[in-house]
Design an enzyme around this catalytic site. Sequence first.
Site, short mmCIF file in Angstrom:
data_model
loop_
_atom_site.label_atom_id
_atom_site.label_comp_id
_atom_site.label_asym_id
_atom_site.label_seq_id
_atom_site.Cartn_x
_atom_site.Cartn_y
_atom_site.Cartn_z
N SER A 196 30.48 -89.90 96.24
CA SER A 196 31.13 -90.95 95.14
C SER A 196 32.45 -91.19 95.23
CB SER A 196 30.63 -90.06 93.97
OG SER A 196 30.81 -90.76 92.73
N ASP A 350 20.76 -95.11 91.15
CA ASP A 350 22.29 -95.07 91.03
C ASP A 350 22.63 -96.33 91.02
OD1 ASP A 350 24.75 -94.37 91.58
OD2 ASP A 350 24.43 -93.73 93.54
N HIS A 380 22.37 -90.64 90.78
CA HIS A 380 23.84 -90.26 91.30
C HIS A 380 24.24 -88.93 90.84
CE1 HIS A 380 27.93 -91.56 92.41
NE2 HIS A 380 28.29 -90.88 91.52
#
Length: 896
Positions: A196, A350, A380
Amino acid sequence: MAVAYILLVLFLAVFVAGFILLVMGAINFDFSNSEIPPGVNQPVKLRIIHIILISTAVVGKILENIGICSAVSFVRYMQGRKTLGADPKLFIKDLWFEKVPVRIYQPKVPSATQRRGVMFFHGGGWVFGSLETHEKLCRFIARESESVVVSVGYRLAPEHKYPAAYEDCLHATIHFMNNIEHYGVDPANVIVCGDSAGGNLAAAVSQTLAGRSDLPKLRAQILIYPGLQALDFNLPSYQQNQGVPLLFREHAAFYLLQYLNGDALHMQEVLEGSHIPIDIKLNYRKWVSPDNIPEKFKVRGYKPHVLLDCTTEVYETVKRFCEPNLCPLLAEDAIVHQLPESFILTCEYDVLRDDGLLYKKRLEDNGVRVTWYHLEDGFHGVINSFNSDWLSFSSGKRGLDNIVNFLKTIMGTIQSEYSNVSIPPGVNQPGKLRLVLAFLISTSAMPHRGLPRLHLLPGQLSGEDQTGAAAKGEGRGQRLRSRLNPANTKPECTVRPRSGRRAPGGGSPSRQPARRGVRRRPAVAACPRRGRPALSRALLPLSQQGKILEKMGVCSKIAFTRYVRSGRRLGPDPRLWQEDARFGRVPVRLYRPRAPSAGLRAGAIFFHGGGWLYCSIDSHEKICRYIASESDAVVVSVGYRLAPEHKYPAAYEDCLHATIHFMNNIEHYGVDPANVIVCGDSAGGNLAAAVSQTLAGRSDLPKLRAQILIYPGLQALDFNLPSYQQNRGVPLLFRERAAFFALQYLNGDALHMQEVLEGSHVPPDMRLKYRKWVSPDNIPEKFKVRDYKPHKLYEFKAVVFEKVKRFFEPNLCPLLAEDAIVHQLPESFILTCEYDVLRDDGLLYKKRLEDNGVRVTWYHLEDGFHGVISLFDYCGFSFPAGKRGLDSVVKFIKGL
């Protein structure tokens, strides 16, 4: 008492009611604002995790309103409150890299070689996350991939705005690379990794280090659902997954603004795309556009977004979104094409999916190798739920397993070269070649950044050796050290001629024949002969032995490798007189035929190969004996100084001085002054060519009769000639090794190997100047048929040129000598091999010599590979091509 009891009951009732309302509100918010597509596996689990996160955020907000703590602090505390116990398989230690806190995970199981190192940057939107939140993840990676993992605790927003997190990650990585020897990590096998926001930081650090010439190159980057741009929050994945936990579209913009400015005042403008001027959007449209997303990812609920103009006020507050250190997707091609091998993990559900897809395309378009893994049922943050008890997701475990598999497949520079071995069908007896290569692998453990010095480390014996030394006067380690290290060998024991007599004054060797059975080794080969491991017993443990001996302080790895490769001891040759001597300070070995000669003989000065780092008089003894006995010539084998201890021009000077000494004292050896030849293989061929050019202008010495260049390396300007491309993975010399050896000879290290390989070390004007001599255009077309593509020129790097500018000296790269020198050269013999990266160096020099009127005899081994001559008579590992090549050398000498 009753009042207190009533108050307690009321408090508990209020607490329970509040808790129920909180949970119900969180559930209502989840169902009202989130959307979990049917493709997500185990949707109930995902809803539960999302409700827990919502509840935590609400409680944090309540505590903030009543003044106990900030909401951000509470969420961070709740995320990192759980601590794990000791891991029986890992050493775990908290440290500081300068001012950056890190946690290091090192496997306890011993390793025979240096490990890979992984710099891990946690996710959390630059606002959340810590060393604790990603502890399970880092432990798993360290255990399963047997890597040293360094988790970086960078500063968080909004307290510390951009570029604080980026700078912390960069400084921690540089600190680790500068002190890498303390952690048992291969400098050529360092990877940056992050999930991320951590993936964003890993990409930015990788781009920054790509242009650094003072550090080793990163081996790879691993980007786990990274956020890489802030120009367009209306890409297909942002539209399709805008309400899918655990990252909403609005949250993605919120976190970026918090990282940039410490607030989210202009979030609506950022979401609608009115924060960036249209001209800038059009400029980056080639990289950030739905057009670059494969069509199969646009099927599910995507509508093209209309471009909106922006106000100057908004742009001024977010204009740093266009900086690659914040949005790596916007980096220029000149940076992207230098990036290391990459692994990108994306999830179908995501919002950041398309950031990964766009970066994947950019990397591939710039020639970077990419491994892409897509979780069709992933969302995610799923990687963090790979092992969360009953809230685990199988897709998270699959993704993490693929990351570990990727780590296991990538290796350091030398290991990766050996793993990419390619033996073409035209090579005769490929099985033998693989066995020879296996032997070389077992003795090779050369570090990437430079080889260890050959001095020994006193006082570093094991406790047992120290005790033994005290008791016996000399420890086993000390005795072995004295045998493996030339520095501890008395000169008078190694410079005598084999007859046992000292050479007369002036360094001229004695002409007395050696007594049978009496052998004295020159200093360059001061290694024990007894107990040398046979090939069949030494295929695996030798690299371990070398590393162990180095750690004990007995000898360096390179000394051990030289010792093992120096060849087994040969008995006396009934056809030859042999003696060791010194020409000035240069050790030599003379081979003279015993048979009487009616006249003066030819004299051949032989310079051994070995990349200027390896080999010796001993390693090439068979070759020299064969040439001397079969051509009836006097052969002088020169034991020149080796790199990296002795950098350029040490080897060249030794060979030159030995040749001049021989020619000045030639009457002692029964050699015709008009029939002296210089000869060498590989690096020795380079030295022979350089010596020949230097002597071509000397009027105080006899003219050389000929030069014999056996698969010589003659230039370091272009490592992308056809033969370098075609044979880059063919043993026994890989393309990377050729550059590595040249740099070790020049500088004693290989810091700029990648730049040299890609050609960015050559100034444009010099490239044009030497193109008439070093160019694929000068290679016959028949040699370009097999897998050759013209090389794309890279941007010149002046800093690198300053470090390697002596590559343009003819004494190091003889192919660059001026015509005025080349036309004076003697008759030449050049041997090339079809499956050799140095083939085209020989072909280009052949053309140069012929263009300058020099007579050239060229012998090409259609089934030959680099080093095949040394295997002409190697017991069961002999190659007919080697014998044919050596016979052609003998025939040339006899024909002079």
